[in-house]
Design an enzyme around this catalytic site. Structure first.
Site: not given
Length: 495
Positions: A362, A288
């Protein structure tokens, strides 16, 4: 004389009963006594609407059935508190009921199995879902026919494009402009189901609002391209447009600024790769864009942080770098920083499937989340030594994860996308997954067969990794941590 819009398609309500003010006051009072605010209520409904959408994709339901399920869910809670019935039960129940109403039935046990994959838990059994259905149907007043705005929107788009081609507009509409307008209008319509606007706005008015909003955002005037709407219809459309702007204006403005800044450079990097070999599928694994916590050097993990302005610029540069790649599916972590990055990438790939997967979130750093990296450094070195030595040590805390736990869910996510040999055959061959730094390192190492090497890898913001995955389980690394697209921004992205 202009033909009223009703001549294009009949105007019908979505069938939700009007919410009585006394009922609403009762719900608010009950929620407040439990420490539950109206803002909490809206966030929860947004989450479960997105969960229903993701669940529908996993069981391969048609879009109208998924839309009907979301309407069922929101109608159920329009007269009930979220404290009255567990939304984690009502959401799959609504999906199950909608699949039958829309004549594409899916078994209850299939829905619950996919729910357990999404939520990483098995909260309910089939018998409980079956028992919840009568409660749902009663709350809906057994009014199960839900007309949607998708067909009216398609007809309005066709009418506008035809009128433009016949010279009704001041300037002709190019093929790219037509495609952008239709794509933007349908994207707005999809996101309308994240709000209660679908409960009160007539389908035709909602379709008109989406088309008008898309045209305004793209600076493409619609004057003369649509029949004149009735005053009542236009009033409904304007109310719906207000709801749309509350949702999208902030992100659209930030993205526009980022795109303008990125466009200042004439030399744009384009990813160049060898042709994909037979019996292989290509994974484009992305990290990201930057967040404020990246900038501050804080551990994010499962903490949900949005992209900052630099992160949006990075996402735009990434999108341009991948513009010529034949992406068929753009998946992302369900966390905002990854899903926003993926949304920006998707602007160059309007025909690509878009999904959000919890499997790609994550690594959970447990009790360390929110700490500065400098505060964590000494402890982190101990974890690195353990991992490199083959010890699968998890971070402390209730949800703290170990590398193998992350690898298992990451590989399961790839199997669900059909990217691994033991996954579904056929399907998309060029798939983009937007995820996170530590997650990417572990997944790449796992695909190469040695998870202990994960910490040796680098993963900067919006870096590009390309791995060709063979049906025989082989993995060919084509690119790692590519950040050339960030040169024009005078940054290399934070590792």
């Amino acid at each position: 004389m202009a033909v009223p819009l009703r001549a294009i398609v009949a105007e019908r309500q979505l069938g939700a009963r009007q919410l009585e003010r006394s009922v609403l006051d009762e719900i608010i009072a009950r929620d407040a006594s439990a420490g539950w605010s109206s803002g909490d209520n809206e966030l929860a409904k947004l989450y479960y609407s997105q969960l229903t959408e993701a669940l529908g994709r996993r069981v391969k339901l048609r879009q109208p059935a998924v839309a009907t399920a979301i309407v069922f869910f929101r109608r159920f809670y329009s007269e009930r508190s979220l404290l009255d019935a567990d939304p984690l039960l009502i959401a799959p129940t609504a999906l199950w009921a909608a699949s039958k109403v829309e004549e594409c039935p899916v078994a209850a046990k299939t829905i619950l199995r996919e729910l357990s994959e999404l939520e990483q838990q098995q909260p309910y059994e089939t018998a409980q879902l079956i028992a919840a259905e009568p409660m749902l149907l009663e709350a809906l007043g057994f009014a199960l026919l839900v007309p949607h705005p998708h067909v009216p929107l398609a007809r309005l788009c066709k009418h506008a494009i035809t009128a433009a081609a016949e010279g009704a507009a001041n300037e002709p509409m190019s093929a790219d402009e037509r495609e952008s307008l239709v794509h933007a209008a349908h994207a707005l319509l999809t996101d309308c189901y994240k709000t209660d606007v679908v409960l009160w706005c007539p389908p035709l008015a909602l379709a008109l609002a989406c088309l008008q909003t898309a045209a305004e955002l793209l600076k493409m005037p619609l004057q003369g391209l649509l029949p004149t709407p009735s005053d009542e219809l236009q009033r409904h459309a304007e109310l719906a447009t207000g709801s749309l702007y509350v949702l999208f204006e902030r992100f659209t403005t930030a993205l526009s600024r980022a795109a303008d800044s990125s466009a200042d450079s004439s030399a744009k990097f384009r990813l160049s790769l060898p042709p994909l070999e037979p019996d292989f599928k290509r994974l484009y694994l992305i990290r990201h864009g930057e967040t404020d916590w990246n900038l501050e050097g804080r551990i994010q993990g499962l903490t949900d942080k949005a992209l900052n302005e630099a992160g949006l610029k990075q996402a735009v540069a990434l999108s341009d770098a991948l513009a010529d790649v034949p992406l068929e599916h753009i998946a992302s972590s369900s966390l905002t920083r990854a899903s926003t990055t993926a949304d920006v990438v998707a602007r160059h790939h309007p025909s690509a499937k878009r999904s959000k997967e919890k499997a790609f979130v994550e690594m959970c750093f447990g009790d360390y989340e929110g700490m500065l990296l400098s505060e964590f450094d000494d402890d982190y070195k101990q974890y690195l030594r353990a991992w490199r030595g083959g010890t699968d040590k998890a971070f402390p805390g209730e949800r703290g994860e170990s590398p193998n736990a992350v690898a298992r869910r990451g590989l399961a996510g790839l199997r669900a996308l059909g990217l691994l040999g033991e996954g579904p055959s056929g399907g998309e061959r060029h798939v983009c997954v937007v995820a996170h730094g530590r997650f990417n390192k572990i997944l790449i190492a796992a695909l190469q067969g040695d998870i202990t090497t994960a910490s040796d890898l680098k993963q900067g913001n919006t870096c590009i990794n390309v791995l060709d995955l063979g049906l025989d389980g082989s993995c060919i690394v084509r690119a790692l941590d590519v950040r050339d697209h960030l040169r024009e921004l005078k940054t290399t992205g934070r590792s």
